[in-house]
Each structure stands twice: as C-alpha cells, then as structure tokens.
Design a protein around this motif. Structure first.
Motif, mmCIF file in Angstrom:
data_model
loop_
_atom_site.group_PDB
_atom_site.id
_atom_site.type_symbol
_atom_site.label_atom_id
_atom_site.label_comp_id
_atom_site.label_asym_id
_atom_site.label_seq_id
_atom_site.Cartn_x
_atom_site.Cartn_y
_atom_site.Cartn_z
ATOM 1 N N UNK B 332 0.847 -1.194 0.000
ATOM 2 C CA UNK B 332 0.000 0.000 0.000
ATOM 3 C C UNK B 332 0.884 1.246 0.000
ATOM 4 N N UNK B 333 1.860 1.221 0.886
ATOM 5 C CA UNK B 333 2.798 2.347 0.989
ATOM 6 C C UNK B 333 3.464 2.606 -0.362
ATOM 7 N N UNK B 334 3.896 1.541 -1.002
ATOM 8 C CA UNK B 334 4.594 1.678 -2.279
ATOM 9 C C UNK B 334 3.660 2.240 -3.355
ATOM 10 N N UNK B 335 2.437 1.715 -3.410
ATOM 11 C CA UNK B 335 1.506 2.180 -4.438
ATOM 12 C C UNK B 335 1.176 3.656 -4.280
ATOM 13 N N UNK B 336 0.977 4.057 -3.033
ATOM 14 C CA UNK B 336 0.670 5.461 -2.773
ATOM 15 C C UNK B 336 1.869 6.326 -3.170
ATOM 16 N N UNK B 337 3.049 5.881 -2.759
ATOM 17 C CA UNK B 337 4.262 6.663 -3.054
ATOM 18 C C UNK B 337 4.505 6.717 -4.562
ATOM 19 N N UNK B 338 4.171 5.641 -5.253
ATOM 20 C CA UNK B 338 4.381 5.629 -6.692
ATOM 21 C C UNK B 338 3.512 6.677 -7.381
ATOM 22 N N UNK B 339 2.269 6.743 -6.921
ATOM 23 C CA UNK B 339 1.359 7.697 -7.545
ATOM 24 C C UNK B 339 1.937 9.118 -7.492
ATOM 25 N N UNK B 356 9.870 11.436 -5.276
ATOM 26 C CA UNK B 356 10.634 10.368 -5.925
ATOM 27 C C UNK B 356 11.437 9.568 -4.903
ATOM 28 N N UNK B 357 11.969 10.272 -3.922
ATOM 29 C CA UNK B 357 12.756 9.592 -2.887
ATOM 30 C C UNK B 357 11.858 8.658 -2.070
ATOM 31 N N UNK B 358 10.698 9.168 -1.698
ATOM 32 C CA UNK B 358 9.775 8.350 -0.908
ATOM 33 C C UNK B 358 9.355 7.108 -1.695
ATOM 34 N N UNK B 359 9.186 7.289 -2.987
ATOM 35 C CA UNK B 359 8.809 6.147 -3.826
ATOM 36 C C UNK B 359 9.929 5.101 -3.846
ATOM 37 N N UNK B 360 11.169 5.586 -3.942
ATOM 38 C CA UNK B 360 12.298 4.643 -3.946
ATOM 39 C C UNK B 360 12.377 3.871 -2.628
ATOM 40 N N UNK B 361 12.227 4.609 -1.536
ATOM 41 C CA UNK B 361 12.306 3.954 -0.223
ATOM 42 C C UNK B 361 11.163 2.952 -0.084
ATOM 43 N N UNK B 362 9.957 3.394 -0.458
ATOM 44 C CA UNK B 362 8.785 2.523 -0.298
ATOM 45 C C UNK B 362 8.908 1.276 -1.175
ATOM 46 N N UNK B 363 9.477 1.455 -2.360
ATOM 47 C CA UNK B 363 9.664 0.298 -3.247
ATOM 48 C C UNK B 363 10.621 -0.705 -2.600
ATOM 49 N N UNK B 364 11.697 -0.162 -2.050
ATOM 50 C CA UNK B 364 12.684 -1.048 -1.428
ATOM 51 C C UNK B 364 12.076 -1.774 -0.226
ATOM 52 N N UNK B 365 11.290 -1.050 0.553
ATOM 53 C CA UNK B 365 10.630 -1.695 1.700
ATOM 54 C C UNK B 365 9.697 -2.797 1.203
ATOM 55 N N UNK B 366 8.935 -2.487 0.153
ATOM 56 C CA UNK B 366 7.999 -3.482 -0.382
ATOM 57 C C UNK B 366 8.733 -4.681 -0.954
ATOM 58 N N UNK B 367 9.943 -4.444 -1.456
ATOM 59 C CA UNK B 367 10.732 -5.549 -1.994
ATOM 60 C C UNK B 367 11.470 -6.333 -0.915
ATOM 61 N N UNK B 371 14.803 -0.788 5.855
ATOM 62 C CA UNK B 371 15.552 -0.622 7.096
ATOM 63 C C UNK B 371 14.660 0.162 8.043
ATOM 64 N N UNK B 372 14.836 -0.072 9.338
ATOM 65 C CA UNK B 372 13.997 0.645 10.300
ATOM 66 C C UNK B 372 14.174 2.157 10.115
ATOM 67 N N UNK B 373 15.423 2.587 9.840
ATOM 68 C CA UNK B 373 15.642 4.038 9.713
ATOM 69 C C UNK B 373 14.933 4.617 8.494
ATOM 70 N N UNK B 374 14.600 3.758 7.521
ATOM 71 C CA UNK B 374 13.849 4.250 6.369
ATOM 72 C C UNK B 374 12.519 4.860 6.803
ATOM 73 N N UNK B 375 11.922 4.265 7.828
ATOM 74 C CA UNK B 375 10.629 4.780 8.294
ATOM 75 C C UNK B 375 10.796 6.195 8.839
ATOM 76 N N UNK B 376 11.889 6.416 9.552
ATOM 77 C CA UNK B 376 12.129 7.760 10.085
ATOM 78 C C UNK B 376 12.478 8.735 8.963
#
Lengths: 540, 435
Positions: B332-339, B356-367, B371-376
């Motif tokens: 869900x996070x990734x799809x929202x960030x992608x939009x 774009x950065x949030x989308x990259x992070x969210x994609x990596x999390x979804x994959x 990392x926990x710090x990604x959330x911060x």
C-alpha cells in the motif's frame, strides 16, 4: 524608498522590488537558485523562503506567520518585517539542499563549474557530508543541445533560468522542460538546436554545471582564472564584459552587469570573438625599412626614429602631405596621443577615420521586439569606437577625409607620409587599399597581423588586441566606457598606448587616466567616464 | 433516520438520462430560468448562504470564491474542473456520464452569477466516453438555445467548450489547470495573483469542480435554506461518496455529510459490508492524498471537519478505498508513493525530489529490503516537503505526504515487524546492487 526589517536590521530599499532583491542589495547572503533579477519570477527552487510577520486572522496583531513565503515573489512593503536567520528558515534551506543533491552525480572533480558552482557553495554551508539516499540515483543523459553548448542533465536542478532566458530575452524559445516530476529534464524542442546569437548566456545563467560552454570545456579550472573588467569591442553596443585569463592567456569572456548597456548579457559573437588575440601570426616587434634594408630596432629608439622620419618628410614635402588613419578599434586615449603627435610635426596633417566594418542589420532581442520591449541589441557596426574617433577628430579640427577618398587620393600619390592604424580582428585590407602602400615615402602601419599594407610599409608597429591595452571606448549611445588591460602583449611587443605616449613626447608610463585628464581639457565629455555599478555581492 | 433522497444522482438509472428531453421532463433547466430572472449578485448571495463548499477537495466555499472577482472586470472566464484524477475517485465521472445536463445547467447559472461569457470544461484526458456524452449534451443545449447567444431568450450569452487534458494529476490543481488550458505545461502558478484576479489568459477566472456546479441548480431551485438544512452545519448539502475495494457494492453513493466511514462501508444501499472473509485493515477515506484510517478509526464523520481529528488532511474527494487485512501494508505504501512520485509536476524542489525519494524507499521496503531508519527518513522527508502549511507552489506535496506519514505512523508496528522478518543480508544485497 521603503523601510523594511530583515533579521532585526532596518533596511532601506527601492520601491517595487522583491524582498529577496532588497536583502541581496543590503548585503544579506540569501541562498537562491531560480531567482534572477533580469528574468521572470517562478519561485520554484524554494530556497529563499522566509518568515514574515502578518496580521493574526483573529486579533490582527502582527505575528510571525507559520507559513514560509518565497522572498523572491514577495514585494517589499514599507514597515514589513521578515527573517531569514530563524531555525525554520534555515531548516528549509538544509532540506532543499538534501533534496537537490539526492540525484546529483557529485562529479565536481570533472565538472567545469566546480569553483563557481552554487550547488557546491550552498552544500558546503547547508549540505550533509553524506547522502541519506541509498537507492540508485536517477541519471539523466548528457546532451548536445547546440553547436556551442552541452547539457549535463544529471547535474541540473531545474531552476529553469535557461528556459526563461530563451523565452524572455532571446525570444527564440528553443528550450523546454520535458518529462515529469523527478524525471524532468531541460531539453531543446524536437528538431531544434540552441543556436540563437545570445545562447551563450544560458551557460552563465546556469547556477550549476549543467549547461557547459564547449569552447571552455576542460580548458581550465576556474579558480586559476583571474578576472579583469573590460568592454567588448565586437560591436558599437559596447557591452560590459569580464575577461577571464590565466598565464597570460584569455580563456573566456563573461558578461558584466551594466544597466545602461547590456544588462547581464552578451552575444556569442562577442563572447567568442577573442580568438585572434592568440593568433600565431601576430606581429611582435617593430620593423623599420629603408630601401632594401630592414631592421628591428630596440623599442627605445622607435620614438626618435619616427619623429625624425616625419620631420624629414614635412621638411621635404610639406606639412599638408601627411595623413593619419585612425582605426575605430583604437582607444580614445591612443587616438588622442597619435593626433597630438602628428599635429605637432605636421599641423596641417589630414585625419582619416578608419573603415567601419558593417555586417548585416542590427539585431534586436527578444526576436521581433521593438521600442521599449528591446532588451538586447547586436549592432551591425562591428567596431567599438567609431564615435570616440569622430569626437576626437572634430575637436582636433584641421583637414579630414573619408577613408575611401583617402585611398583614392593616396593612390594618386597625393600624400608622402602616412600613418595607418589597423587593429581589426578580421582581415580588413582589400587589394585596392593594399596597393597604396607603395605611394608613400614614409608609411607607418600599426596592425595585429601582416597584410599588404604592412608588407609595403616603411615602419611597421605591432598593434595590441584590446585585452592587452587599456583606455576607453565611446559606444553607439555616446557612453564613454573605460576598459582595463587583462594580459600582457606578446613578448617583444609594447602596448600601443605606451609607445604612442612616448612618441607624442611624454615620459614615463602611459595610463589611461593621465591621458584622459589631458583630453578632458579639450573635451569635457572625457572628464567623466561611465563605470557600471557592481551588482550585489551575493546576487548570482 | 429518514432515507436520503438522491438529489445529484436523481437521474442515474433513468433511461436516456443524458438526453435533454429526459432531463427537462424530470424538472431540469427550471433553476436556470429562475436564476436568469434574478440579479447575478442575488445568485451569488444565495450560493453563499447555502454555504456550498467546494467538492474538489479543499472545501472552499464556492460563493466566497466568486466574491473575489474584481468588481470592475470586463471579462470573466469560468473553468469547470473535470480533471478528476484523485485515486480512487469517480464521482464526477458518474455525474457526467449520467446527467451531463445537470452540470451544464450548473455551469450556465454559475456563468451568469459570475458574469462569465465563456465556460471551459477541463476534462481529464482519459475520459473518452464521458467526453462524447458531455459534448453531445452541450450540442443539444446549443441547439435548444440554452447555450450560446442570449440563452433562454435572456440578455445573457455564454459559450461552453470542452478542453481535454493530457492526463496529469496536477492539472486538477486550479492554476495547473489554467496553464494547461492555455496550452502550456501544467505547472501550477505562483499566487498571488489568484485566478479570480488574473487567471486564464490573464482574465479573472473562476474554477469550480463538476460536483460543486452540479449542486448549484438545486440551490437556486429549492433555496439556500433547504440546502443548508442538509447535513451538519459546516458541511451542508448532498455529497457524493465513492467506495472501492473489497466491499460488496463498490460504487458512488449520495448522502448528507453526517455519515461515518463505517456506515459508508456497512450500510445497505452503500458498500453493503465487506466481502465474505474480508476484514478492514485500513481505509483511505478521501482519496489517497488525505491520509489513512485504521480499522479502529472508522467512526470518523465524512464531513469537512472531522478528518482533521484523525490526523488527516481533510475530506478530500470523499472517495474511500478499503484495504483488507490480507494486503501487505508495505505494498500500500509503495503504491501510494508511486502515484505521487510519478504525478509531481517537478516544479518545486521539495516535491519533485521528495516524492521520488519516498517512492524509492517505499519500493525497497515493499521488496523486502527495508531498514527501520527508512521509516524515520520517510517521516522526516514528509515534514521537509512541507505539510500544512506547505512549502511549495501548490498543495500537491501536502497530499503526497499525508498518506505516507499516516501510513508510517499508524502502521509502524506492522512495518517494523515486516522489516525485522526480512531475510538476513537482503538489505545489503539490494543496496549493493543499487551502487
């Protein structure tokens, strides 16, 4: 005049300007990328955001508004209070810098802009030592967008200054933004090329190393360059420029702010018009010929030789048989000295203005603009000082001739002694003109490279390019603008001003100021020269 | 509670509802005749009094917006915002597909109220069928003398054009829309000047949403008091709600704004409950850009005020998408960030780079390489991009950050657990590949 408070300091500023401009003029170093005083405001880089006091919606009391506003877009208003030094404002700049560097290649070691790059400057001040982005960067391509300019899209920060320049100043509109979001790229419209006569300015406008001048590419690190203020001799407009040089070589010319003439722009013709300076065929030492004998005397002997030979001619042939051609590439001071000398030895000498090179029509920008809408003009008169020479000839009085007539009459042998100053960057001696050399008993020719005139002259003096000289030009609008010498002339050569100063009988070192004082006695126009004001130090 | 009688959707399901004849037979084009007999200011006053708040997302009172037009203007333009692009919103589509004349009538009345002689309907590029339906209705209205010179034999003339967009979310932002309408890149404009003062083609311009304008005929016909009597005090009038996701009856429904998110999912005649075996994990109640609700927060009122109490940006388009318990929140996070990563116009630094950065992070999390710090970093990036009050030219980054922030905050436990249970060495492997 409006009075506003910036960071607790009261600042007086011109009415109608933006807070950012006011802050820059007052010496505040406010980071900014997209703002440019000569272009429209887009407020998109979001670096110059500030806090502003606004009336509270309920109490109407003036309080700091929680919303940051772009200072570039906010006009000054008497009594307003803003701040850039607060924590929220600084935090925003830091955040923006982090964002801008996320996808930046950080290739400063191979980037021409390094050393004069706002991305570098601001990241030293506001950036992180390391990127927090661990994912792959977007890497947009390097593009050949025009014959003289390269576009490194990966370094671009999308300030759109270049796009606005082509829309608002050149009026040619070759550039646009393509794609969307973080994939945005600046590009030329399909099928077009960035090739307008002002295109070089986009390189100057680019705050980062994205738009790069092919001519300067990998030629020199900018911190090794020294800058000298000068005036462009390319046409009668007389744009203020800066000569960037190192090790006695010119590397590039850049525009210098001049509100009366060129604002912040120059044309490509001027920008790249200095190449002849380093022509290998340049004349580097004086040559004196008598019959078949040719010598290259010491410079110290030259004034004596010239004075003697002219006096000899005047004695033998009469004072009215002397003519002098004054080139529109001479500085006023040099022309003044030459006139002074010749009038001393031959009071009835004829003065001739050198041919004025004309090319095409005047070009106004933005393309199609007329009247007040014109922001930049390239004149068809391709020389810097026709008016200066005319002024001096007028005040000197005595006989004068047009150049064509002079050629015709010298062809008939009407003059026995002559002095022809060339100094044109392009070849200027046509066949007819070249032939007249043989008709003089004494002919001094002062020029940069050899031609038919120098070949037939009795005395050849090397002329210097304007970057090696100093003096003043009078532009098409009648503005007297001084220029400094940037580099030394080639070994063995003396500056025109210096040897003319000595030939005219003065001792010591030539300086344009000293000669201008003498000129001002004759012509008050020269008592005041126009020097363009320095733009605010933190304005980019 | 008395059953709500559809107002905006009253013609939906009626045979041939898109035709002028059917629309008129069901009471259509009465309001505009009434309005043309009123003074323009009276129409504005009536709409102000009804407190018709903009249905496009921001909820700004339409009458007040019209009041910003300079008094000494000579030309006024009306733009109808039909660039419905907010996922998962389709209420404008339903209105245009089923009842185009209602929109046209609202457009004529609004044009009269604002003295606009030209109305542009800026229509989302992907609306093909809807374009033909609406164009046909416009042609019918012209033929009947309802559009064009001296409409309804009054002294008022108005022309109406459909302008089709190229398919960009940001062109639903009113100044992005205006730029696009002018044939330029859909980059929102800096304000001031506001469109009411200097909008399209440098003229005073009013921009209103399709649903907002569809309300206008009913206000005129039945009166401001009637309209204001529907729903809560600050959220008056009928409202369209969309619901999609694993509910029994996804669709577009009409109600007063006193219903809750739970009612929208559960009620008969609306969502009708979750599909068998599905339970709610999360709901985006107002289009994705307003943020997310957890299953415990479904009692939120679907009005203009209550969403703020749940950390949301606003009511938005009132289009809810339900996420069931089987869906990985990382996706869900990734799809929202992608939009938002693909829909940011790229003009302002924070939004262009941040989305774009949030989308990259969210994609990596979804994959599975988060990392926990990604959330911060996501939370900090959201803040740095500017969340009410924004830091950018338009409100897109607000809408891009609210869902990210609310997902990370409200589902942090699940996200952290997913990250902790990733195979060992996965992060390093993915990151080294990223180089």
């Amino acid at each position: 005049m409006a009075k506003i408070i910036i960071d607790n300091q009261e600042v007086e500023c011109r009415d109608g300007i933006s807070v950012l401009q006011a802050a820059l003029e007052a010496g505040f170093d406010v980071p900014h990328y997209c703002y440019h005083p000569s272009l429209s405001v887009v407020a998109s880089c979001r670096l110059c955001l500030m806090e502003m006091k606004m009336p509270h919606p309920k109490t109407q009391e003036l309080v700091w508004s929680p919303k940051l506003v772009p200072s570039c877009q906010t006009p000054v208003k008497d009594g307003m209070e803003v701040r850039f030094d607060s924590e929220v404002v600084q935090k925003n700049v830091k955040a923006c810098m982090e964002f801008l560097l996320l996808n930046h290649p950080l290739d400063c070691p191979v980037c021409d802009q390094a050393g004069e790059c706002l991305l570098q400057d601001y990241s030293y001040r506001f950036g992180n030592a390391e990127s927090r982005m661990v994912d792959r960067k977007i890497s947009n391509p390097k593009k050949d967008i025009g014959p003289k300019t390269l576009m490194y899209s990966d370094r671009c920060i999308l300030c759109t200054r270049c796009v606005r320049f082509t829309e608002e100043i050149s009026g040619t509109g070759e550039l646009c933004v393509v794609n969307r979001g973080s994939n945005n790229e600046i590009d030329v419209f399909p099928g077009r090329s960035l090739d307008n006569p002002l295109q070089g300015n986009v390189v100057d406008l680019c705050p980062v190393g994205s738009l790069i001048d092919k001519d300067f590419l990998f030629k020199q690190r900018v911190w090794l360059l020294e800058s000298t203020p000068s005036i462009c001799p390319g046409c009668a407009t007389g744009c203020s420029i800066r000569i960037d040089h190192a090790d006695n070589r010119v590397y590039r010319l850049k525009p210098r702010y001049n509100p009366k003439v060129n604002d912040r722009w120059i044309c490509d013709e001027g920008r790249f018009g200095w190449k002849y300076v380093h022509d290998k065929r340049r004349i580097v030492s004086p040559i004196v010929r008598r019959g078949l004998e040719q010598t290259t005397p010491n410079w110290a002997e030259i004034p004596e030789i010239i004075r003697f030979r002219f006096e000899e001619q005047v004695r033998e042939q009469g004072a009215d048989k002397v003519a002098v051609v004054l080139s529109p590439f001479m500085a006023c001071e040099e022309a003044f000295l030459l006139i002074r000398f010749i009038r001393r030895v031959a009071p009835m000498a004829t003065l001739v203005p050198g041919p004025v090179p004309l090319e095409g029509d005047d070009q106004h920008f933005p393309v199609g603009a007329t009247g007040d809408a014109v922001k930049f003009t390239i004149l068809s008169e391709k020389c810097p000082n026709r008016r200066g020479i005319e002024l001096l000839m007028k005040v000197s009085g005595g006989p004068a001739l047009e150049f064509d007539e002079f050629v015709e009459r010298s062809g008939k042998g009407e003059f026995s002694a002559g002095w022809i100053v060339g100094g044109y960057p392009k070849s200027w001696v046509d066949k007819g003109t070249g032939k007249i050399a043989g008709n003089f008993e004494l002919l001094v020719v002062q020029d940069i490279v050899e031609n038919d005139l120098t070949a037939g002259a009795t005395i050849v003096l090397p002329a210097c390019a304007w970057v090696e000289r100093e003096g003043s030009f009078v532009n098409a609008a009648g503005l007297v603008q001084p220029f400094d010498r940037a580099i030394d002339p080639p070994d063995g050569t003396l500056r025109d001003g210096q040897y003319l100063y000595e030939i005219a009988g003065y001792g010591g070192l030539y300086s344009q100021e000293r000669v201008r004082e003498m000129m001002a006695e004759l012509l008050p126009t020269f008592s005041e020269v126009y020097e363009a004001p320095e733009p605010p130090v933190h304005a980019h | 509670m008395a059953a709500f009688e559809p107002i905006l959707l009253r013609n939906v399901g009626v045979e041939n509802s898109t035709s002028l004849k059917v629309y008129e037979s069901r009471g259509g084009y009465r309001a505009v005749r009434k309005a043309l007999k009123m003074a323009p200011d009276e129409v504005v006053k009536e709409v102000k009094k009804a407190n018709l708040r903009g249905r496009g997302g921001a909820g700004f009172p339409a009458g007040v917006k019209w009041g910003f037009l300079p008094k000494d203007r000579t030309v006024t333009l009306l733009c109808v915002n039909a660039d419905e692009s907010e996922p998962p919103t389709f209420s404008n589509r339903v209105l245009m597909e089923n009842d185009p004349h209602q929109l046209i009538e609202g457009t004529i009345i609004t044009a009269y109220a604002t003295q606009a002689q030209t109305a542009y309907i800026y229509m989302r590029g992907e609306f093909h069928e809807q374009f033909h339906i609406l164009q046909k209705a416009i042609d019918e209205a012209y033929a009947a003398g309802y559009l064009g010179k001296k409409v309804f034999r009054s002294d008022f003339s108005v022309d109406c054009y459909i302008h089709r967009g190229g398919g960009a979310y940001v062109c639903g932002e009113e100044t992005g829309l205006i730029e696009s309408l002018e044939g330029k890149r859909g980059w929102p404009r800096i304000k001031p000047p506001f469109p009411a003062v200097e909008g399209a083609f440098h003229r005073p311009t009013v921009v209103n949403n399709v649903e907002t304008l569809s309300c206008v005929p009913h206000i005129i016909e039945r009166g401001a008091d009637w309209f204001a009597g529907i729903g809560p005090a600050h959220s008056t009038g009928p409202k369209l709600f969309c619901i999609s996701g694993p509910v029994n009856y996804p669709g577009c429904y009409e109600a007063a704004m006193d219903i809750t998110m739970r009612e929208l999912i559960e009620r008969d005649g609306m969502g009708g409950g979750m599909l068998p075996g599905k339970a709610v994990k999360a709901v985006f109640p107002g289009g994705v850009s307003m943020g997310v609700l957890t299953a415990d927060e479904l009692d939120m009122k679907m009005d203009f005020d209550d969403p703020a109490n749940y950390g949301l940006l606003g009511l938005g388009t009132a289009a809810a998408v339900v996420v069931d318990q089987d869906t990985d929140i990382r996706v869900v996070l990734k799809n929202v960030a992608r939009f938002f990563g693909t829909e940011s116009c790229g003009q302002c630094t924070q939004c262009r780079e941040g989305t774009a950065w949030m989308y990259k992070i969210a994609t990596r999390i979804a994959n599975g390489a988060g990392r926990i710090e990604d959330l911060d970093i996501l939370l900090e990036t959201a803040r740095n991009m500017g969340m009410m009050p924004g830091l950018s030219i338009c409100g897109l980054p607000d809408g891009a950050t609210y869902p990210i922030e609310t997902i990370v905050k409200k589902f942090r436990g699940e996200l952290e657990e997913a990250i902790r249970s990733q195979p060992r060495g996965r992060v390093e492997k993915v990151l080294s590949a990223a180089g």
